[in-house]
Design a protein around this motif. Structure first.
Motif, short mmCIF file in Angstrom:
data_model
loop_
_atom_site.label_atom_id
_atom_site.label_comp_id
_atom_site.label_asym_id
_atom_site.label_seq_id
_atom_site.Cartn_x
_atom_site.Cartn_y
_atom_site.Cartn_z
N ASP A 54 24.07 34.94 47.48
CA ASP A 54 25.32 35.66 47.30
C ASP A 54 26.38 35.03 48.20
OD1 ASP A 54 24.10 37.39 45.57
OD2 ASP A 54 23.67 38.91 47.08
N ILE A 55 27.61 35.02 47.73
CA ILE A 55 28.66 34.32 48.47
C ILE A 55 29.99 35.03 48.29
CG2 ILE A 55 29.20 32.73 46.56
CD1 ILE A 55 29.57 30.52 48.70
N TYR A 56 30.78 35.08 49.35
CA TYR A 56 32.13 35.63 49.27
C TYR A 56 33.11 34.54 48.83
CZ TYR A 56 30.54 39.79 51.80
OH TYR A 56 29.89 40.93 52.16
N VAL A 57 34.23 34.96 48.24
CA VAL A 57 35.23 34.00 47.78
C VAL A 57 35.73 33.14 48.94
CG1 VAL A 57 37.62 33.82 46.94
CG2 VAL A 57 35.99 35.26 45.73
N SER A 58 35.95 33.75 50.10
CA SER A 58 36.43 32.98 51.26
C SER A 58 35.44 31.89 51.64
CB SER A 58 36.66 33.92 52.45
OG SER A 58 35.45 34.59 52.80
N GLU A 59 34.13 32.17 51.51
CA GLU A 59 33.11 31.17 51.82
C GLU A 59 33.08 30.08 50.76
OE1 GLU A 59 30.00 34.23 54.06
OE2 GLU A 59 29.73 33.73 51.95
N LEU A 60 33.26 30.47 49.51
CA LEU A 60 33.29 29.49 48.42
C LEU A 60 34.46 28.53 48.59
CD1 LEU A 60 32.21 28.44 45.73
CD2 LEU A 60 33.56 30.19 44.57
N ILE A 61 35.63 29.07 48.93
CA ILE A 61 36.81 28.23 49.17
C ILE A 61 36.55 27.29 50.34
CG2 ILE A 61 39.21 28.28 49.97
CD1 ILE A 61 39.53 30.90 48.37
N ASP A 62 35.95 27.82 51.38
CA ASP A 62 35.63 27.03 52.56
C ASP A 62 34.68 25.88 52.20
OD1 ASP A 62 35.75 26.50 55.33
OD2 ASP A 62 33.83 27.48 55.64
N PHE A 91 40.51 34.95 41.90
CA PHE A 91 41.73 34.24 41.51
C PHE A 91 42.22 33.30 42.61
CE2 PHE A 91 43.15 37.96 43.80
CZ PHE A 91 44.23 37.52 44.53
N GLN A 92 41.82 33.57 43.88
CA GLN A 92 42.26 32.71 44.99
C GLN A 92 41.67 31.30 44.88
OE1 GLN A 92 41.17 34.74 48.61
NE2 GLN A 92 42.21 36.62 48.05
N VAL A 93 40.56 31.17 44.16
CA VAL A 93 39.89 29.88 44.04
C VAL A 93 40.73 28.87 43.26
CG1 VAL A 93 37.83 28.74 43.07
CG2 VAL A 93 37.61 30.93 44.23
N TYR A 94 41.56 29.36 42.32
CA TYR A 94 42.30 28.46 41.46
C TYR A 94 43.26 27.56 42.24
CZ TYR A 94 40.50 31.75 38.01
OH TYR A 94 39.67 32.54 37.27
N ASP A 95 43.69 28.01 43.43
CA ASP A 95 44.61 27.21 44.23
C ASP A 95 43.96 25.96 44.82
OD1 ASP A 95 46.70 28.96 43.77
OD2 ASP A 95 46.27 30.17 45.54
N LEU A 96 42.63 25.87 44.72
CA LEU A 96 41.91 24.71 45.25
C LEU A 96 42.19 23.44 44.45
CD1 LEU A 96 38.38 26.27 45.88
CD2 LEU A 96 39.90 25.36 47.64
N PHE A 97 42.60 23.60 43.19
CA PHE A 97 42.65 22.47 42.28
C PHE A 97 44.04 21.86 42.22
CE2 PHE A 97 39.25 25.24 40.90
CZ PHE A 97 38.20 24.35 40.78
N SER A 98 44.11 20.54 42.28
CA SER A 98 45.38 19.85 42.13
C SER A 98 45.72 19.66 40.66
CB SER A 98 45.32 18.49 42.83
OG SER A 98 44.18 17.76 42.40
N SER A 99 44.70 19.73 39.79
CA SER A 99 44.92 19.59 38.34
C SER A 99 44.89 20.97 37.68
CB SER A 99 43.83 18.70 37.72
OG SER A 99 43.91 18.73 36.32
N PHE A 100 45.95 21.30 36.98
CA PHE A 100 46.05 22.60 36.31
C PHE A 100 44.95 22.78 35.27
CE2 PHE A 100 47.86 24.90 32.59
CZ PHE A 100 47.87 26.16 33.15
N SER A 101 44.56 21.69 34.61
CA SER A 101 43.56 21.79 33.54
C SER A 101 42.21 22.26 34.09
CB SER A 101 43.40 20.45 32.81
OG SER A 101 42.98 19.44 33.71
N PHE A 102 41.85 21.85 35.31
CA PHE A 102 40.59 22.29 35.90
C PHE A 102 40.65 23.77 36.24
CE2 PHE A 102 39.41 17.83 36.55
CZ PHE A 102 38.05 17.90 36.27
N ALA A 103 41.79 24.24 36.76
CA ALA A 103 41.94 25.66 37.08
C ALA A 103 41.83 26.50 35.82
CB ALA A 103 43.28 25.90 37.78
N MET A 104 42.48 26.04 34.74
CA MET A 104 42.42 26.78 33.48
C MET A 104 41.01 26.78 32.92
SD MET A 104 44.63 26.19 29.98
CE MET A 104 46.09 26.98 30.65
N LYS A 105 40.33 25.63 32.99
CA LYS A 105 38.97 25.53 32.48
C LYS A 105 38.03 26.45 33.26
CE LYS A 105 36.89 21.56 32.95
NZ LYS A 105 36.45 20.16 32.73
N LEU A 106 38.23 26.52 34.59
CA LEU A 106 37.40 27.40 35.41
C LEU A 106 37.59 28.86 35.01
CD1 LEU A 106 35.51 27.82 37.82
CD2 LEU A 106 37.54 27.93 39.29
#
Length: 338
Positions: A54-62, A91-106
């Motif tokens: 199990d993982i929190y979003v903050s840990e996943l971003i990290d 939703f905070q994870v989407y800011d990790l991506f520099s490419s919009f297409s990857f955020a949308m695909k996720l």
């Protein structure tokens, strides 16, 4: 008195569980920082941890910040999603991506499908903008595939050779290939079929999803290495252009995100990131360039956009976006050099 003891016991268990989880995550994070591991090994460790804990979003971003590749971040996030504790913060994870297409695909492969219960996570090829081959430029429609898939009454009678024949005569999405591969039972036959099928997949970078169909770790790792090698070969082909144009909605989003940046430095950096990772036609490049006031910034953008522009023979037309002769001469020299 008993109620107080029960409450204290409950709090103790909660803190102990939380402390144990944090210890486990910190141990995992320390592993990622070890310089002795190759990048592929670091990715394997991240994939294994996020699929089993199990993982929190903050840990996943990290954890994702240990990777520069959008594709690898995407693979980890998709893999981790079922184990994410606080999905409301995903939703905070989407800011990790520099490419919009990857955020949308996720989004389409996680939150958009959160009401769909399935043991297999099938990728969505609708918003794919990664590498493709000349043999598969447009996947079969779902209607056509469903007709093909249901053609025989007992699909378990398909042999590996039957499936190879079907796949070799069609252009399919990775999800469609996965559904066909599920018709065979053994890990060895699935591995053989997936290796054969790779050139006939439209969304090649989604092919990593097929590892879910292999239960044996040795064959799973062989499959991943095979995909890595094949994608590297395609990227290294002389003159290969591995990008597809954005949809109109995606382009409008990119343009709006550039406009919304308050400071010119950040606006320029964001524009360059989009231009480095996506294909833009001459009119779309012109629209982006016109968001900037200074010729120096405009010329920087033009130089970055040249590599992924599919209309290089028309690129000279963008000279008109520059005002001063000095920068026009530099633009001409840049075209001569390239």
């Amino acid at each position: 008195m008993k109620l107080r003891i029960l409450l204290l016991l409950g709090l103790y268990i909660s803190f102990a569980t939380y402390g144990q989880k944090k210890t486990k995550y910190e141990s995992f994070k320390n592993e990622l920082t070890q310089k002795k591991y190759a990048p592929e090994m670091v990715l394997d460790k991240a994939m294994n941890y996020t699929s089993q804990n199990d993982i929190y979003v903050s840990e996943l971003i990290d954890a994702c910040r240990f990777f520069t590749s959008d594709r690898r971040k995407y693979r980890i996030c998709v893999n981790a999603y079922p184990k994410v504790i606080d999905k409301r913060n995903f939703f905070q994870v989407y800011d990790l991506f520099s490419s919009f297409s990857f955020a949308m695909k996720l989004y389409h492969n996680t939150q958009a499908n959160q009401n769909v219960i399935s043991q297999i996570d099938y990728p969505n090829a609708d918003y794919y903008h990664g590498i493709i081959t000349n043999t598969c430029k447009q996947p079969m429609s779902e209607y056509q595939f469903n007709n093909l898939y249901n053609k025989r009454g007992n699909r378990r009678n398909y042999t590996v050779n039957d499936l190879k024949d079907i796949i070799s005569h069609n252009c399919l999405s990775t999800a469609q290939i996965m559904k066909l591969t599920e018709m065979v039972q053994s890990n060895g036959e699935r591995f053989e079929l997936l290796q054969f099928s790779f050139p006939y997949s439209f969304d090649l970078e989604n092919f990593y999803y097929t590892e879910q169909l292999i239960n044996e770790n040795y064959l799973k790792q062989r499959l991943i290495r095979f995909i890595d090698l094949e994608i590297t070969k395609i990227n290294n082909q002389p003159g290969y252009n591995n990008c597809l144009p954005l949809s109109q909605n995606e382009f409008e989003y990119v343009l709006k995100s550039i406009k919304d940046e308050r400071f010119s430095k950040e606006r320029l950096q964001l524009a360059k990131q989009h231009l480095e990772r996506n294909c833009f036609s001459i009119p779309r490049i012109r629209a982006i360039v016109n968001e900037f006031s200074f010729d120096k910034d405009k010329l920087d953008i033009l130089k970055v956009s040249f590599q992924n522009c599919p209309e290089k023979d028309q690129f000279y037309k963008l000279k008109e976006t520059l005002s001063f002769s000095r920068y026009k001469r530099e633009f001409d020299q840049f075209l001569l050099n390239n």
